[in-house]
Design an enzyme around this catalytic site. Structure first.
Site, PDB file in Angstrom:
ATOM      1  N   GLU A 212      -0.474  15.596  -3.848  1.00  0.00           N
ATOM      2  CA  GLU A 212      -0.608  17.035  -4.107  1.00  0.00           C
ATOM      3  C   GLU A 212       0.517  17.705  -3.346  1.00  0.00           C
ATOM      4  O   GLU A 212       0.400  17.929  -2.141  1.00  0.00           O
ATOM      5  CB  GLU A 212      -1.977  17.536  -3.628  1.00  0.00           C
ATOM      6  CG  GLU A 212      -3.170  16.863  -4.302  1.00  0.00           C
ATOM      7  CD  GLU A 212      -3.312  17.243  -5.774  1.00  0.00           C
ATOM      8  OE1 GLU A 212      -2.759  18.287  -6.179  1.00  0.00           O
ATOM      9  OE2 GLU A 212      -3.945  16.485  -6.522  1.00  0.00           O
ATOM     10  N   CYS A 246       0.251  26.662  -1.512  1.00  0.00           N
ATOM     11  CA  CYS A 246       1.054  25.802  -2.396  1.00  0.00           C
ATOM     12  C   CYS A 246       1.194  26.414  -3.780  1.00  0.00           C
ATOM     13  O   CYS A 246       2.191  26.206  -4.456  1.00  0.00           O
ATOM     14  CB  CYS A 246       0.428  24.419  -2.494  1.00  0.00           C
ATOM     15  SG  CYS A 246      -1.291  24.455  -2.987  1.00  0.00           S
TER      16      CYS A 246
HETATM   17  P1  NAD Z   1       4.172  18.237   5.442  1.00  0.00           P
HETATM   18  O1  NAD Z   1       4.499  17.364   4.286  1.00  0.00           O
HETATM   19  O2  NAD Z   1       5.281  18.664   6.322  1.00  0.00           O
HETATM   20  O3  NAD Z   1       3.125  17.497   6.382  1.00  0.00           O
HETATM   21  C1  NAD Z   1       1.869  17.019   5.941  1.00  0.00           C
HETATM   22  C2  NAD Z   1       1.362  16.002   6.941  1.00  0.00           C
HETATM   23  O4  NAD Z   1       2.089  14.808   6.757  1.00  0.00           O
HETATM   24  C3  NAD Z   1       1.584  16.378   8.403  1.00  0.00           C
HETATM   25  O5  NAD Z   1       0.456  17.005   8.907  1.00  0.00           O
HETATM   26  C4  NAD Z   1       1.901  15.072   9.079  1.00  0.00           C
HETATM   27  O6  NAD Z   1       0.787  14.614   9.821  1.00  0.00           O
HETATM   28  C5  NAD Z   1       2.156  14.101   7.966  1.00  0.00           C
HETATM   29  N1  NAD Z   1       3.470  13.444   8.060  1.00  0.00           N
HETATM   30  C6  NAD Z   1       4.639  13.955   8.475  1.00  0.00           C
HETATM   31  N2  NAD Z   1       5.614  13.016   8.376  1.00  0.00           N
HETATM   32  C7  NAD Z   1       5.034  11.903   7.883  1.00  0.00           C
HETATM   33  C8  NAD Z   1       5.519  10.607   7.526  1.00  0.00           C
HETATM   34  N3  NAD Z   1       6.788  10.272   7.658  1.00  0.00           N
HETATM   35  N4  NAD Z   1       4.641   9.717   7.010  1.00  0.00           N
HETATM   36  C9  NAD Z   1       3.350  10.052   6.849  1.00  0.00           C
HETATM   37  N5  NAD Z   1       2.850  11.261   7.164  1.00  0.00           N
HETATM   38  C10 NAD Z   1       3.684  12.170   7.675  1.00  0.00           C
HETATM   39  O7  NAD Z   1       3.389  19.463   4.830  1.00  0.00           O
HETATM   40  P2  NAD Z   1       2.810  20.739   5.572  1.00  0.00           P
HETATM   41  O8  NAD Z   1       3.930  21.482   6.224  1.00  0.00           O
HETATM   42  O9  NAD Z   1       1.632  20.380   6.412  1.00  0.00           O
HETATM   43  O10 NAD Z   1       2.262  21.587   4.309  1.00  0.00           O
HETATM   44  C11 NAD Z   1       3.082  22.383   3.540  1.00  0.00           C
HETATM   45  C12 NAD Z   1       3.437  21.696   2.239  1.00  0.00           C
HETATM   46  O11 NAD Z   1       2.285  21.238   1.586  1.00  0.00           O
HETATM   47  C13 NAD Z   1       4.107  22.649   1.251  1.00  0.00           C
HETATM   48  O12 NAD Z   1       5.156  21.979   0.607  1.00  0.00           O
HETATM   49  C14 NAD Z   1       2.997  22.952   0.263  1.00  0.00           C
HETATM   50  O13 NAD Z   1       3.427  23.341  -1.022  1.00  0.00           O
HETATM   51  C15 NAD Z   1       2.262  21.656   0.225  1.00  0.00           C
HETATM   52  N6  NAD Z   1       0.885  21.850  -0.213  1.00  0.00           N
HETATM   53  C16 NAD Z   1       0.493  21.355  -1.420  1.00  0.00           C
HETATM   54  C17 NAD Z   1      -0.808  21.569  -1.847  1.00  0.00           C
HETATM   55  C18 NAD Z   1      -1.305  21.055  -3.173  1.00  0.00           C
HETATM   56  O14 NAD Z   1      -2.506  21.042  -3.363  1.00  0.00           O
HETATM   57  N7  NAD Z   1      -0.451  20.636  -4.073  1.00  0.00           N
HETATM   58  C19 NAD Z   1      -1.690  22.287  -1.043  1.00  0.00           C
HETATM   59  C20 NAD Z   1      -1.235  22.770   0.174  1.00  0.00           C
HETATM   60  C21 NAD Z   1       0.044  22.539   0.592  1.00  0.00           C
END
Ligand code: NAD
Length: 451
Positions: A212, A246
C-alpha cells in the site's frame, strides 16, 4: 533481535498447528476483542496520537483513526459467515456431472508494517482483515509515532495471546529484519521507495506481499465543475491531517481560462475550513516540517506565486514547473500546486506521463468525460466530485496499481487477499473424463480435431 522475531513467528506457527482453520465463532470473537481494544481506550489513543504529532484535531482522530477501525471490525463480523463459506464454481458441460467449489483458507502468519501518518487505523485495518481470514498477525508499527506504537504494544497483550496477535516495536533495523521474516503474507503500508526494499526482502522467502504505497494523486477540475464545491472538497482532502494522507489530492489541474477563478475558490475554501490553526495537525518531526518549507521556498525561488494562510493550512502554489521537486516527489504535506493546462486532453496526457497514482480525483458530472477517464487512465481508484470519502466504503477494494502499490484490502477484498482461495473439484462416481484416458479411441482424436 532477529532471534526474538523468529521466535515470535515460530510461536504463532506452532500454536496454530499445521493447517489452522479457526471457526466462525473464534474469528468473530477475535474481531470483537480488537474492536474493544479501540473502543475502550479512545481517550488514551487520542492522547498518544496528539503527543506524537504535537497537535492534532480530536475530531479528525475519531474520524480517521477510531471510527474506521470500529466500522471495519463490525463489517467483518457481520459478513464473515458469508465470506468463509465455500462457494460454487461453474463446471463446463463436457465435465459434468463433476462439481467445483472455491474454499477460502487462512494463509498462516501475516506480517503487517504500518506508517506514521494514521498510526492507529493503518496498523489495525490490515490486522482486522487478516484475523477475519483466520490468520495470526505480527504487527510492526512506525518508530516515528512512539507513543501510539507503545500504546499498541501495551494493549495488545491485554486482549490477545502473543500466538494470536503481537506487536513488535523498533526502528529501521527492526523493520528491515521484520520484512525478511518468512511470513505467509506481508502487508506493507508506506512509501514507494521503502516498499521496493520490502518487496525484495520478502522475495527471498517467496512471501507474497501487499504493498500500500503512495504517489502523486491528481485532482482534475473539468470545465463543467462547480468551482466552489470542487474547491471545498479539494481543501478538505488536502487540509485533513495537514495533507499527510496517502489519498490526499497532491496537485490540482484546471484549464487555464478557469485558473484565476479556481484559485479564488480554493482561497475562499481555505479561509472557511481552516480560519485558525486550532484544528490543524502538526508535523510528526522537525525534518518533515523542514522538507515542506523547503519545497515551498524552492517554488518561490523559481518565481512561482505561493499563497499561504498560516503555518498549517494548505498553501497554494500557482503553476510550478514540472521539473521542480514539488512536482516530482509526493508532497505529503500542506503544499498544493495548481497546474493550468490548455485543454482537458492535456491534463489526461500529463497524468498518463507519470506513474499510476493511488487515486485520480475528477470534478465533473459529464458522463462522457467520466468514461474517457475510466478507459484512458490508470489509478488505484477513480473518484468523482469528492475526496477521501471512498475510503469509507467497505465494499470497495483499497489499494494502488504500479508504483502506488499492488494488492488491495478492506472488507471482503481484504478477507480474500489474506486467504488462499483453494480450488476444490469433486469428481462424480461415473466421470465423463474417463473418455480422455488411454488407450485413446479413434473418435476422440476426430472430436479433438474439430476444436
Ligand atoms: P516509509 O516508507 O518511509 O516508512 C514506513 C516504515 O517502513 C517505517 O516506519 C520503517 O519502520 C520501515 N522501513 C524503513 N526503511 C525500511 C527498510 N529498508 N526495510 C524495511 N522497512 C523499512 O513511509 P512513512 O513515511 O511512514 O509513510 C508515508 C508514506 O506512506 C507516503 O508515501 C504515503 O503515501 C504512504 N502511505 C500509503 C498508504 C496506503 O494505504 N497506500 C497509507 C498511508 C501512507
Amino acid at each position: 533481535m532477529t532471534r526474538d522475531l523468529t521466535d515470535s513467528l515460530q510461536a504463532q506457527r506452532q500454536a496454530a498447528g499445521p493447517a489452522p482453520f479457526p471457526t466462525l465463532a473464534v474469528r468473530r470473537e477475535r474481531l470483537a476483542r480488537l474492536a474493544s481494544m479501540t473502543k475502550r481506550h479512545q481517550q488514551a489513543i487520542v492522547r498518544a496520537i496528539q503527543r506524537d504529532f504535537g497537535q492534532r484535531s480530536e475530531t479528525e482522530i475519531h474520524l480517521a483513526e477510531i471510527i474506521p477501525v470500529l466500522h471495519a471490525a463490525r463489517h467483518a463480523r457481520r459478513h464473515l459467515w458469508h465470506w468463509m463459506r465455500p462457494r460454487r464454481a461453474g463446471v463446463p458441460l463436457r465435465l459434468w456431472p463433476a462439481r467445483a467449489r472455491i474454499a477460502p483458507q487462512p494463509l498462516g502468519v501475516v506480517g503487517v508494517m504500518s506508517p506514521w501518518n494514521y498510526p492507529w487505523s493503518l496498523s489495525l485495518m490490515p490486522v482486522i482483515d487478516a484475523l477475519a481470514a483466520g490468520n495470526t498477525v505480527m504487527l510492526k508499527p512506525s518508530e516515528l509515532t512512539p507513543h501510539t506504537s507503545a500504546l499498541l504494544a501495551k494493549l495488545a497483550p491485554q486482549y490477545f495471546t502473543p500466538e494470536e496477535f503481537c506487536v513488535i516495536q523498533g526502528g529501521i533495523e527492526v523493520a528491515r529484519a521484520f520484512s525478511a521474516l518468512p511470513f505467509d503474507h506481508l502487508v506493507f503500508t508506506g512509501s514507494t521507495h521503502v516498499g521496493r526494499q520490502v518487496a525484495m526482502a520478502a522475495a527471498a522467502n517467496l512471501t507474497p506481499v501487499t504493498l500500500e504505497l503512495g504517489g502523486k494523486s491528481p485532482a482534475l477540475v473539468a470545465s463543467d465543475a462547480d468551482l466552489d464545491s470542487a474547491a471545498d472538497a479539494i481543501i478538505f482532502g488536502k487540509g485533513f491531517n495537514g495533507g499527510q494522507t496517502c489519498i490526499a489530492p497532491d496537485y490540482v489541474i484546471v484549464e487555464s481560462r478557469r485558473l484565476d477563478a479556481l484559485t479564488h475558490a480554493l482561497e475562499h475554501a481555505i479561509r472557511r475550513q481552516r480560519p485558525t490553526d486550532i484544528e490543524a495537525t502538526g508535523y510528526v518531526s522537525e525534518a518533515h516540517r523542514v522538507r515542506i518549507d523547503a519545497l515551498l521556498n524552492d517554488a518561490r525561488d523559481h518565481g512561482c506565486r505561493v499563497i499561504e494562510h498560516g503555518d498549517h493550512a494548505p498553501a497554494l502554489v500557482i503553476d510550478p514547473h514540472q521539473r521542480l521537486p514539488l512536482m516530482q516527489e509526493e508532497i505529503f504535506g500542506r503544499a498544493l500546486p495548481v497546474i493550468s493546462v490548455k485543454r482537458i486532453d492535456d491534463a489526461v496526457r500529463l497524468i498518463n506521463q507519470r506513474p499510476h497514482p493511488l487515486v485520480l480525483y475528477a470534478f465533473t458530472h459529464q458522463t462522457t468525460l467520466q468514461e474517457t477517464l475510466r478507459r484512458g487512465t490508470r489509478s488505484g481508484a477513480l473518484v468523482f466530485n469528492d475526496t477521501l470519502i471512498h475510503h469509507a466504503v467497505p465494499s470497495l477494494p483499497f489499494g494502488g496499481v504500479g508504483e502506488s502499490g499492488s494488492g488491495a484490502y478492506h472488507g471482503r477484498h481484504g478477507f480474500e487477499r489474506f486467504s488462499h482461495l483453494r480450488s476444490m473439484f469433486y469428481q462424480s462416481k461415473r466421470p465423463s473424463s474417463r473418455w480422455l484416458r488411454p488407450p485413446y479411441h479413434r473418435w476422440l482424436l476426430k472430436l479433438l480435431r474439430l476444436g
